[in-house]
Design a protein around this motif. Structure first.
Motif, PDB file in Angstrom:
ATOM      1  N   ARG A 122       0.807  -1.216   0.000  1.00 60.46           N
ATOM      2  CA  ARG A 122       0.000   0.000   0.000  1.00 60.46           C
ATOM      3  C   ARG A 122       0.843   1.271   0.000  1.00 60.46           C
ATOM      4  NH1 ARG A 122      -5.740   0.538   1.944  1.00 60.46           N
ATOM      5  NH2 ARG A 122      -5.799   0.309  -0.318  1.00 60.46           N
ATOM      6  N   TYR A 123       1.873   1.319   0.840  1.00 59.12           N
ATOM      7  CA  TYR A 123       2.615   2.563   1.045  1.00 59.12           C
ATOM      8  C   TYR A 123       3.980   2.572   0.367  1.00 59.12           C
ATOM      9  CZ  TYR A 123      -0.958   3.018   4.646  1.00 59.12           C
ATOM     10  OH  TYR A 123      -2.157   3.074   5.313  1.00 59.12           O
ATOM     11  N   LEU A 172       2.093   7.641  11.069  1.00 58.20           N
ATOM     12  CA  LEU A 172       1.131   6.602  10.714  1.00 58.20           C
ATOM     13  C   LEU A 172       1.633   5.284  11.289  1.00 58.20           C
ATOM     14  CD1 LEU A 172      -1.265   5.405   9.145  1.00 58.20           C
ATOM     15  CD2 LEU A 172       0.245   5.283   7.131  1.00 58.20           C
ATOM     16  N   LEU A 183       0.739   1.129  12.512  1.00 57.05           N
ATOM     17  CA  LEU A 183      -0.101  -0.051  12.360  1.00 57.05           C
ATOM     18  C   LEU A 183       0.263  -1.018  13.479  1.00 57.05           C
ATOM     19  CD1 LEU A 183       0.443  -0.450   8.520  1.00 57.05           C
ATOM     20  CD2 LEU A 183      -1.613   0.447   9.619  1.00 57.05           C
ATOM     21  N   ARG A 211      -8.795  -2.739   9.089  1.00 61.51           N
ATOM     22  CA  ARG A 211      -9.627  -2.412   7.931  1.00 61.51           C
ATOM     23  C   ARG A 211      -8.876  -1.641   6.853  1.00 61.51           C
ATOM     24  NH1 ARG A 211     -14.962  -3.467   8.652  1.00 61.51           N
ATOM     25  NH2 ARG A 211     -15.665  -3.845  10.787  1.00 61.51           N
ATOM     26  N   SER A 212      -7.937  -0.806   7.260  1.00 61.27           N
ATOM     27  CA  SER A 212      -7.234   0.042   6.297  1.00 61.27           C
ATOM     28  C   SER A 212      -6.394  -0.743   5.304  1.00 61.27           C
ATOM     29  CB  SER A 212      -6.345   1.047   7.035  1.00 61.27           C
ATOM     30  OG  SER A 212      -5.340   0.375   7.784  1.00 61.27           O
ATOM     31  N   LEU A 213      -6.142  -2.036   5.590  1.00 64.00           N
ATOM     32  CA  LEU A 213      -5.312  -2.853   4.704  1.00 64.00           C
ATOM     33  C   LEU A 213      -6.081  -3.994   4.031  1.00 64.00           C
ATOM     34  CD1 LEU A 213      -2.041  -3.234   6.854  1.00 64.00           C
ATOM     35  CD2 LEU A 213      -2.467  -1.632   4.977  1.00 64.00           C
TER      36      LEU A 213
END
Length: 342
Positions: free
Chosen positions: A37-38, A100, A102, A315-317
């Motif tokens: 994602r990043y 940020l 996780l 949820r973000s991933l």
């Protein structure tokens, strides 16, 4: 005696379940998904799990492992907290720096955190059964106000402990401790402090219990019991102890095939094999291949439980797609070279 191919016999009692648990699988998946994602780098505070193979593989993909948040530049890239959990001060500092982050803390470790906080909220002093300096213990103690938690490592610690209010105590345990070890300490605590409150549910995780049960069922009569795992993996070290207590002549912790002296294994031996919860299956496969190259191997699968637990990522991933090679690495069942991102 040899078989028709000239190979001497070897019996291997292979434990099931073994290797990756749902918490480890989730933590590794979070790092892989974050990289997707990043992009790289994705910072990881301490080892995501205690296994060099896994850490090296993630480093090859672009993960950067750091000791503390102070080692991370303000470049906007995410940081992942390891499966062992972190003190409350760590996410607080990340928020102060507007980082940020996780949190890959195993949900079962998070459950212990909640149990410890509940004890304090109800006016109890927390007795934490665990090993000093272990990341999980550091993280659990860091959930609580200073002076509200006491670390108990041995039954001697129980004998020496003299609380101000014996009626206001509650205990929790490090998830990866041996069931047998914690039983003795818990029994000693309950004899000395009969009003002490237990956690609302069992603290030792299902994966620890299941792997120990399989080793116990396999150990009697084995000449050597190999446990695949890292030297700094608490649950792997405990499996070696469990094997020897349960009747194996010798338990040995190995990180991979290079640690196994195949030439010193006597023909006709009975060998036990399992793997700690942070050890990928590929490491066990490599050892089995080396043994099959020298011996005519007969596998006896000793299965004591079926694991179907699944801990979803945040949820973000969840919408980030993974390739087959990514999933193979996450599941620990494919050679590392097949998963590296160039």
């Amino acid at each position: 005696m040899s078989d028709e191919n000239g190979k001497p016999p070897l019996t291997i009692r292979l434990c099931e379940p073994r290797g990756f648990c749902a918490g480890v699988d989730r933590a590794i998946q979070i790092v892989v998904l974050a990289l997707k994602r990043y992009g790289a780098p994705v910072y990881v505070r301490h080892e995501i799990v205690h296994n060099k193979y896994v850490v090296d593989g993630l480093r090859d993909m672009g993960a950067v492992f750091v000791r503390d948040l102070d080692n991370i530049p303000d470049d906007g890239q995410p940081v992942v907290f390891s499966a062992h959990g972190v003190p409350k001060s760590v996410p607080a500092e990340a928020e102060r720096r507007e980082m940020l982050y996780l949190d890959a803390t195993c949900p079962l470790v998070s459950k212990v955190h909640k149990q410890a906080v509940r004890h304090v909220r109800l006016g109890r002093r927390v007795l934490l059964i665990g090993h000093r300096g272990h990341p999980e213990v550091v993280g659990t103690m860091g959930q609580l106000p200073e002076g509200s938690v006491v670390l108990i490592e041995t039954e001697e610690d129980v004998a020496a402990y003299d609380p101000a209010d014996p009626a206001a105590l509650g205990f929790v345990t490090q998830t990866t401790l041996s069931v047998d070890d914690t039983k003795g300490i818990i029994d000693a605590l309950q004899r000395k402090f009969p009003l002490m409150e237990a956690p609302s549910s069992e603290s030792i995780c299902y994966a620890t219990t299941n792997r120990q049960d399989a080793v116990k069922a396999s150990a009697v009569g084995t000449d050597l019991f190999l446990i695949v795992g890292a030297p700094n993996s608490s649950n792997s070290r405990r499996l070696v102890e469990v094997a020897e207590r349960a009747g194996s002549r010798r338990g040995l912790l190995v990180q991979g095939v290079a640690d196994v002296r195949v030439g010193e294994i006597a023909p006709g031996s009975v060998l036990g094999m399992s793997a700690g919860a942070s050890a990928p299956e590929v490491l066990t496969d490599e050892i089995l291949a080396a043994l099959r190259a020298r011996f005519e191997v007969r596998i006896e699968l000793v299965q004591t439980a079926i694991e179907n637990e699944n801990f979803p990522v945040m949820r973000s991933l969840r919408d980030v797609p993974l390739t087959a090679a990514d999933m193979a690495f996450v599941n620990g069942d494919r050679p590392l070279a097949a998963t590296r991102v160039i």
